[in-house]
Design a protein around this motif. Sequence first.
Motif, PDB file in Angstrom:
ATOM      1  N   GLN A 186       2.865   2.875   3.855  1.00  0.00           N
ATOM      2  CA  GLN A 186       2.191   1.651   4.260  1.00  0.00           C
ATOM      3  C   GLN A 186       1.068   1.269   3.305  1.00  0.00           C
ATOM      4  OE1 GLN A 186       3.045  -0.436   6.656  1.00  0.00           O
ATOM      5  NE2 GLN A 186       4.828   0.820   7.053  1.00  0.00           N
ATOM      6  N   THR A 187       0.319   2.261   2.817  1.00  0.00           N
ATOM      7  CA  THR A 187      -0.801   1.943   1.931  1.00  0.00           C
ATOM      8  C   THR A 187      -0.320   1.425   0.590  1.00  0.00           C
ATOM      9  OG1 THR A 187      -0.917   4.234   1.170  1.00  0.00           O
ATOM     10  CG2 THR A 187      -2.333   3.602   3.017  1.00  0.00           C
ATOM     11  N   LEU A 188       0.898   1.753   0.200  1.00  0.00           N
ATOM     12  CA  LEU A 188       1.428   1.265  -1.066  1.00  0.00           C
ATOM     13  C   LEU A 188       1.618  -0.250  -1.039  1.00  0.00           C
ATOM     14  CD1 LEU A 188       2.463   2.091  -3.860  1.00  0.00           C
ATOM     15  CD2 LEU A 188       4.737   2.259  -2.875  1.00  0.00           C
ATOM     16  N   SER A 189       1.883  -0.810   0.108  1.00  0.00           N
ATOM     17  CA  SER A 189       2.026  -2.263   0.194  1.00  0.00           C
ATOM     18  C   SER A 189       0.701  -2.955   0.498  1.00  0.00           C
ATOM     19  CB  SER A 189       3.056  -2.633   1.251  1.00  0.00           C
ATOM     20  OG  SER A 189       2.592  -2.254   2.530  1.00  0.00           O
ATOM     21  N   PHE A 190      -0.227  -2.257   1.137  1.00  0.00           N
ATOM     22  CA  PHE A 190      -1.481  -2.886   1.536  1.00  0.00           C
ATOM     23  C   PHE A 190      -2.494  -2.964   0.403  1.00  0.00           C
ATOM     24  CE2 PHE A 190      -5.789  -2.475   3.311  1.00  0.00           C
ATOM     25  CZ  PHE A 190      -5.847  -3.671   3.993  1.00  0.00           C
TER      26      PHE A 190
END
Length: 89
Positions: A47-51
């Motif tokens: 998730q953090t890779l897209s955020f």
Amino acid sequence: MTPEVAVDLVSESLQLTTVLVTLLVVPGLVVGLLVALFQAATQINEQTLSFLPRLLVTMLAIGFLGRWMVGRLMDFCVSIFERAATLIG
């Protein structure tokens, strides 16, 4: 205030809002699409890779365009205050 003046004010404010929001949202959407394609190709579901990239690009857009955006908002507010006397009477 006549209906034509009210429509002009609303139209001008919506146009300014659309331009300002577009300048902030579109770069984040493009980066989000690129990250989503990368995640789909590598099957990484983090998730953090897209955020984080979207957040950084949005912050960079604010940094680069912030002065121009505030200038446009100030110009609009000044024009509203200058026209206030004619709008009321």
